[in-house]
Design a protein around this motif. Structure first.
Motif, PDB file in Angstrom:
ATOM      1  N   GLN A 111      68.452  35.701 114.139  1.00 30.92           N
ATOM      2  CA  GLN A 111      67.335  36.522 113.673  1.00 30.92           C
ATOM      3  C   GLN A 111      67.822  37.874 113.168  1.00 30.92           C
ATOM      4  O   GLN A 111      67.290  38.408 112.195  1.00 30.92           O
ATOM      5  N   TYR A 142      64.613  32.933 110.383  1.00 32.27           N
ATOM      6  CA  TYR A 142      64.449  32.586 111.806  1.00 32.27           C
ATOM      7  C   TYR A 142      63.199  33.238 112.403  1.00 32.27           C
ATOM      8  O   TYR A 142      63.181  33.621 113.567  1.00 32.27           O
ATOM      9  N   ASN A 143      62.143  33.305 111.606  1.00 35.19           N
ATOM     10  CA  ASN A 143      60.901  33.906 112.102  1.00 35.19           C
ATOM     11  C   ASN A 143      60.004  32.884 112.789  1.00 35.19           C
ATOM     12  O   ASN A 143      58.826  33.137 113.021  1.00 35.19           O
TER      13      ASN A 143
END
Length: 620
Positions: A199, A206-207
């Motif tokens: 993230q 990578y949310n």
């Protein structure tokens, strides 16, 4: 299965017969998937088994399975004399270049290696440590007509199926259904750290994972960040969920509205936990919250190869959902989707239908959403991306565990593993990763209370439909004898394509492309014409495979035949050396070097040489 490929970043996948498979470019990977839902603790075995899905492939993009593990599989017996190729029935796996191996059950019908015939032997599976996945495993083995050894075997087996983790030091060959270190890597804290690193590097990619803090180490950071956000936005009223690191089946999970509500007295030092933002607006079906258990097969780490099952389980809460408030935070049947919790609710509904009850197939949910106009392909694409990116985040440390337990150059099994991905769909249909289970439940029955305190195990048709398919398709993908069988059958004649048809194809495509080319100085096929012809032949030869596998299989087939040709030339060269005329003797009058037959040269070698001068015959 579905396959997808992308360089560096995951890519969407394409459906295949077994499940979803994706191969990511950096590192190269395949992904195969079946959908299923079960909210168990990451890395811990679960009681219940979701379902048996089929897998899909995706190169670079995965598509996504649950409990069970398989130890090592002995490699097929020593290489066998070269057998004359026969019509192939290739499905899924790429062909190898080496000549067919001898193996047990092979016999020679004559003195010539080309006459060698192999009688098929069943794949052997050691199920002595299968535990709760045993029933589904037995059904799968029977369907495949393989041989099971429920009490182990003194001789090596092809596949070892374990129930919990990889801790066997006495398996030196074959395939095991557990990766070393997998249980540790998907625990809640380790998973959160691995995803957080990605993230920080790729925040937009990578949310799909909620913001997380590790307790007790990051408790002060958690308090400070929450206070800072509240100071900036007084209307923000968040809810957080606390999950013990080693918990499973919903054990020890609770909701809070403020950091001060964390149960510090619960000895966080001895039982660390992860606290995450709670998803307050989930997608509801029949006013109930649900999650998805998807089954993902990690077939290989190097190259990274993932399969995602086409179907999974959807596990429902048993109390109508309301957004969290101080009055309902303790209502576990409203907020937690864990099967092991909700089965104790008086509202839990056991159903033999895949589209009703408290546990349903994920495919039934997709059908329902599709009927309401939802773009199901987009939902699947987002799920595949989530799975691939999650596995990529775990891969570096998994490789360290793997190389530590099974160092390169030392005898040891190859590993594969079915993982259970628990995913929540938000109201806007965005998938959110809840956790990953190293040992998803593969049970295909459930407990039913006959009278107070008296229970019996009752078959679950929903679980059986999904989970047996996951295990069966996993075994098919891991079949150690599959490539060997395919290599013994490999003539284009099996696709009803005669060499005359190949000649016509060559002329037709070459003329068509030459007519579009301005420069006519070069003769023969241009690159574009060759690619078109190659793809056409691949589609005719391997009709049941996705296009990318058709092409890959035909490439391997050509390389295999070229290797046979090289070996024949080598043998012929040795023979000609032994039978060559003495230096003083000259070539007979009237015989040209190209037409004469050298002493010791079998006629077949001469034929092979002629064939090699015609490229199209390399495909036969």
């Amino acid at each position: 299965m579905r396959r997808g490929s992308s360089g560096g970043e995951p890519a969407a996948g394409r459906e295949a017969d077994v499940g979803a498979v994706a191969r990511a470019a950096a590192p190269a990977e395949r992904v195969g998937v079946d959908a299923g839902v079960d909210a168990g603790a990451a890395g811990e075995p679960e009681r219940e088994a979701p379902e048996e899905p089929r897998a899909e492939r995706a190169r670079g993009r995965p598509r996504v399975a649950e409990e069970g593990d398989a130890p090592g599989v002995p490699r097929p017996p020593p290489p066998a004399p070269r057998a004359q190729p026969q019509p192939a029935r290739a499905r899924g796996l790429r062909l190898h270049r080496e000549p067919p191996g001898k193996g047990r059950g092979c016999r020679r019908s004559s003195g010539s290696p080309a006459d060698e015939v192999c009688s098929p032997r069943p794949v052997t599976v050691d199920s002595s440590k299968a535990r709760t996945s045993l029933d589904a495993l037995k059904i799968s083995i029977r369907q495949l007509r393989w041989k099971e050894f429920p009490f182990g075997r003194r001789l090596p087996c092809d596949i070892y199926w374990h129930g919990v983790s990889f801790h066997d030091n006495d398996i030196f060959s074959g395939q095991v259904n557990k990766f070393p270190g997998m249980t540790e890597m998907v625990r809640k804290i380790t998973l959160s750290r691995a995803v957080r690193i990605m993230q920080n590097l790729f925040p937009e990619e990578y949310n799909f994972y909620p913001r997380s803090w590790i307790l007790p180490d990051e408790f002060q950071l958690f308090v400070a960040q929450v206070r800072m956000v509240k100071d900036g936005d007084p209307s923000w009223k968040p809810t957080f969920i606390v999950k013990p690191d080693g918990g499973c089946q919903g054990d020890g999970i609770y909701l809070i509205k403020d950091p001060s509500d964390i149960r510090l007295a619960g000895t966080l030092q001895s039982r660390p936990a992860v606290v995450q933002e709670y998803i307050c607006k989930p997608l509801l079906i029949d006013k109930l919250k649900f999650d998805i258990r998807l089954y993902v097969l990690l077939k290989s780490l190097d190259p990274l190869e993932i399969y995602i099952a086409k179907d999974g389980l959807s596990r429902f809460c048993t109390e109508p959902y309301q957004e969290p408030s101080p009055k309902n935070l303790h209502h576990v049947f409203m907020h937690l989707t864990n099967y092991s919790l909700n089965i104790h609710s008086g509202n839990f509904v056991h159903s033999d239908s895949t589209s009703t009850g408290s546990k349903r197939t994920f495919s039934s949910i997709l059908c329902r959403l599709s009927s309401k106009g939802v773009d199901i392909k987009k939902v699947w694409s987002d799920i595949i991306s989530l799975v691939i990116k999650t596995v990529i985040a775990l891969t570096p440390e998994l490789k360290v565990f793997y190389q530590s337990d099974i160092p390169a150059g030392r005898p040891g099994p190859t590993c594969f593993q079915i993982l259970g991905f628990d995913i929540l769909l938000m109201k806007n249909l965005k998938p959110i990763l809840l956790e990953v289970n190293a040992n998803p439940s593969m049970r295909i029955e459930h407990e039913q209370e006959l009278s107070p305190g008296v229970f019996e195990n009752v078959p679950s048709l929903v679980d059986e439909e999904v989970k047996v398919a996951v295990i069966r398709d996993t075994l098919r993908l891991m079949d150690p004898l599959k490539n060997k069988r395919e290599k013994q059958n490999c003539k284009l004649s099996s696709s009803s394509l005669s060499m005359a048809a190949v000649d016509i194809l060559y002329i037709d495509i070459t003329r068509r492309w030459n007519s579009m080319t301005l420069d006519q100085r070069d003769s023969g096929m241009c690159l574009q014409a060759f690619v078109e012809a190659f793809f056409y032949l691949a589609q005719r030869k391997f009709k049941m495979l996705p296009l990318h596998e058709q092409v890959a299989s035909l490439i391997d087939l050509c390389e295999y035949h070229l290797s046979l040709l090289d070996e024949r030339r080598l043998v012929c060269g040795r023979s000609s050396t032994a039978g060559v005329r003495p230096p003083g003797r000259s070539t007979p009058q009237g015989a040209t070097p190209s037409a004469q037959q050298v002493e010791g040269h079998p006629p077949c070698c001469t034929n092979s040489a002629h064939k090699s001068s015609r490229p199209r015959h390399a495909l036969s």
